[in-house]
Design a protein around this motif. Structure first.
Motif, PDB file in Angstrom:
ATOM      1  N   PRO A   1       0.804  -1.239   0.000  1.00 11.77           N
ATOM      2  CA  PRO A   1       0.000   0.000   0.000  1.00 11.77           C
ATOM      3  C   PRO A   1       0.832   1.282   0.000  1.00 11.77           C
ATOM      4  O   PRO A   1       0.477   2.246  -0.664  1.00 11.77           O
ATOM      5  N   GLN A   2       1.942   1.297   0.730  1.00  7.81           N
ATOM      6  CA  GLN A   2       2.780   2.499   0.776  1.00  7.81           C
ATOM      7  C   GLN A   2       3.434   2.757  -0.580  1.00  7.81           C
ATOM      8  O   GLN A   2       3.531   3.893  -1.033  1.00  7.81           O
ATOM      9  N   GLU A   3       3.865   1.683  -1.246  1.00  8.58           N
ATOM     10  CA  GLU A   3       4.448   1.832  -2.579  1.00  8.58           C
ATOM     11  C   GLU A   3       3.415   2.372  -3.557  1.00  8.58           C
ATOM     12  O   GLU A   3       3.713   3.238  -4.390  1.00  8.58           O
ATOM     13  N   ALA A   4       2.174   1.888  -3.456  1.00  2.00           N
ATOM     14  CA  ALA A   4       1.106   2.363  -4.340  1.00  2.00           C
ATOM     15  C   ALA A   4       0.866   3.858  -4.135  1.00  2.00           C
ATOM     16  O   ALA A   4       0.709   4.606  -5.107  1.00  2.00           O
ATOM     17  N   LEU A   5       0.846   4.304  -2.889  1.00  3.81           N
ATOM     18  CA  LEU A   5       0.650   5.736  -2.602  1.00  3.81           C
ATOM     19  C   LEU A   5       1.808   6.566  -3.164  1.00  3.81           C
ATOM     20  O   LEU A   5       1.585   7.632  -3.746  1.00  3.81           O
ATOM     21  N   THR A   6       3.022   6.086  -2.985  1.00  5.37           N
ATOM     22  CA  THR A   6       4.199   6.789  -3.509  1.00  5.37           C
ATOM     23  C   THR A   6       4.107   6.898  -5.030  1.00  5.37           C
ATOM     24  O   THR A   6       4.362   7.961  -5.609  1.00  5.37           O
ATOM     25  N   ARG A   7       3.749   5.808  -5.688  1.00  9.60           N
ATOM     26  CA  ARG A   7       3.603   5.831  -7.147  1.00  9.60           C
ATOM     27  C   ARG A   7       2.487   6.788  -7.574  1.00  9.60           C
ATOM     28  O   ARG A   7       2.628   7.524  -8.557  1.00  9.60           O
ATOM     29  N   ALA A   8       1.372   6.800  -6.839  1.00  8.45           N
ATOM     30  CA  ALA A   8       0.222   7.645  -7.175  1.00  8.45           C
ATOM     31  C   ALA A   8       0.563   9.130  -7.107  1.00  8.45           C
ATOM     32  O   ALA A   8      -0.001   9.931  -7.860  1.00  8.45           O
ATOM     33  N   ARG A   9       1.476   9.494  -6.245  1.00  5.45           N
ATOM     34  CA  ARG A   9       1.848  10.916  -6.108  1.00  5.45           C
ATOM     35  C   ARG A   9       2.502  11.453  -7.375  1.00  5.45           C
ATOM     36  O   ARG A   9       2.475  12.656  -7.626  1.00  5.45           O
TER      37      ARG A   9
ATOM     38  N   ILE B   1      -5.704   8.319  -6.484  1.00  2.00           N
ATOM     39  CA  ILE B   1      -4.617   9.170  -6.972  1.00  2.00           C
ATOM     40  C   ILE B   1      -4.733  10.580  -6.395  1.00  2.00           C
ATOM     41  O   ILE B   1      -3.754  11.141  -5.891  1.00  2.00           O
ATOM     42  N   LEU B   2      -5.926  11.159  -6.449  1.00  2.00           N
ATOM     43  CA  LEU B   2      -6.091  12.531  -5.955  1.00  2.00           C
ATOM     44  C   LEU B   2      -5.880  12.614  -4.445  1.00  2.00           C
ATOM     45  O   LEU B   2      -5.348  13.606  -3.942  1.00  2.00           O
ATOM     46  N   THR B   3      -6.273  11.581  -3.716  1.00  2.00           N
ATOM     47  CA  THR B   3      -6.014  11.544  -2.268  1.00  2.00           C
ATOM     48  C   THR B   3      -4.511  11.498  -2.014  1.00  2.00           C
ATOM     49  O   THR B   3      -3.992  12.236  -1.172  1.00  2.00           O
TER      50      THR B   3
ATOM     51  N   LEU C   1       6.957   7.089 -18.242  1.00  2.00           N
ATOM     52  CA  LEU C   1       6.012   6.011 -17.922  1.00  2.00           C
ATOM     53  C   LEU C   1       5.653   6.017 -16.442  1.00  2.00           C
ATOM     54  O   LEU C   1       4.535   5.646 -16.074  1.00  2.00           O
ATOM     55  N   THR C   2       6.557   6.459 -15.589  1.00  6.29           N
ATOM     56  CA  THR C   2       6.280   6.523 -14.148  1.00  6.29           C
ATOM     57  C   THR C   2       5.213   7.550 -13.805  1.00  6.29           C
ATOM     58  O   THR C   2       4.673   7.530 -12.698  1.00  6.29           O
ATOM     59  N   GLN C   3       4.879   8.426 -14.741  1.00  5.78           N
ATOM     60  CA  GLN C   3       3.861   9.450 -14.523  1.00  5.78           C
ATOM     61  C   GLN C   3       2.506   9.050 -15.100  1.00  5.78           C
ATOM     62  O   GLN C   3       1.573   9.846 -15.087  1.00  5.78           O
ATOM     63  N   ILE C   4       2.412   7.832 -15.596  1.00  2.00           N
ATOM     64  CA  ILE C   4       1.181   7.347 -16.223  1.00  2.00           C
ATOM     65  C   ILE C   4       0.640   6.165 -15.436  1.00  2.00           C
ATOM     66  O   ILE C   4       1.373   5.252 -15.081  1.00  2.00           O
ATOM     67  N   ALA C   5      -0.664   6.200 -15.172  1.00  2.00           N
ATOM     68  CA  ALA C   5      -1.365   5.088 -14.519  1.00  2.00           C
ATOM     69  C   ALA C   5      -2.338   4.482 -15.524  1.00  2.00           C
ATOM     70  O   ALA C   5      -2.811   5.167 -16.436  1.00  2.00           O
TER      71      ALA C   5
END
Length: 191
Positions: free
Chosen positions: A3-11, A164-166, A108-112
């Motif tokens: 979960p923490q990695e997902a949040l970091t990626r989402a930022r 993502i917005l959170t 690519l790191t900026q695309i979900a």
């Protein structure tokens, strides 16, 4: 799935792409025959997803679709939602992803990407944030950084946007902007 990695990626996400069938719809394909031997394809989309896409646009998160099928229903819905990147009829989805990347200059790191079936795996494996819907195939869930609480066609797109917005700290801002009477984006056709 961390979960923490997902949040970091989402930022880091600047662009959110969706599959359509099974993600923005429940995956049903309804075919209504016409009298001349052709047919009309009918799809149902979630109003929750549409409102989320409006929120995304308000805070600068770009959106689009990459889908294997090509239908008029999708063209109408994506136009109504003012989505920026519309790629229908994509048998090799990474080609569309690379084309979008070239047009935007994003890493690519900026695309979900949000997907639900194995045809989405090549793009999910390339993107910075891979999102699977609750109804996704096991292989897709295994490749995901985040799995939506809701299935496709029932708010999974909104779940992805809210996540993502959170993570970026902009969800409340998007909601308040949307609710402001002076915001031209608020109103019919944006849900």
């Amino acid at each position: 799935m961390n979960p923490q990695e997902a949040l970091t990626r989402a930022r880091n996400i600047k662009l959110l792409l969706f599959d359509v069938d099974g993600v923005l719809t429940n995956g049903d394909i309804t075919v209504h025959p016409t009298g001349d031997g052709t047919f009309t394809e009918i799809k149902s989309f979630s109003a929750h997803d549409g409102l989320g896409i409006a929120f995304a646009r308000l805070v600068g998160l770009r959106t689009g679709i990459i889908t294997k099928r090509h239908t008029q229903a999708v063209a109408i819905r994506t136009r109504d939602l003012k989505m920026e990147f519309i790629y229908q009829g994509q048998h090799h989805k990474p080609s569309a992803l690379y084309d979008i990347q070239a047009k935007t200059g994003l890493a690519l790191t900026q695309i979900a990407y949000v997907g639900d079936d194995i045809v989405d795996l090549p793009v999910l494996r390339l993107c910075g944030l891979a999102i699977a819907t609750a109804n996704a195939r096991p292989q897709v869930k295994a490749a995901a950084h985040y799995i939506t609480p809701n299935p496709g066609g029932q708010g999974a797109g909104r779940d992805a946007i809210d996540f993502i917005l959170t993570a970026q700290g902009t969800l409340d801002q998007a909601i308040e902007q949307y609710l402001a009477e002076s915001t031209p984006i608020a109103g019919p056709g944006n849900q």
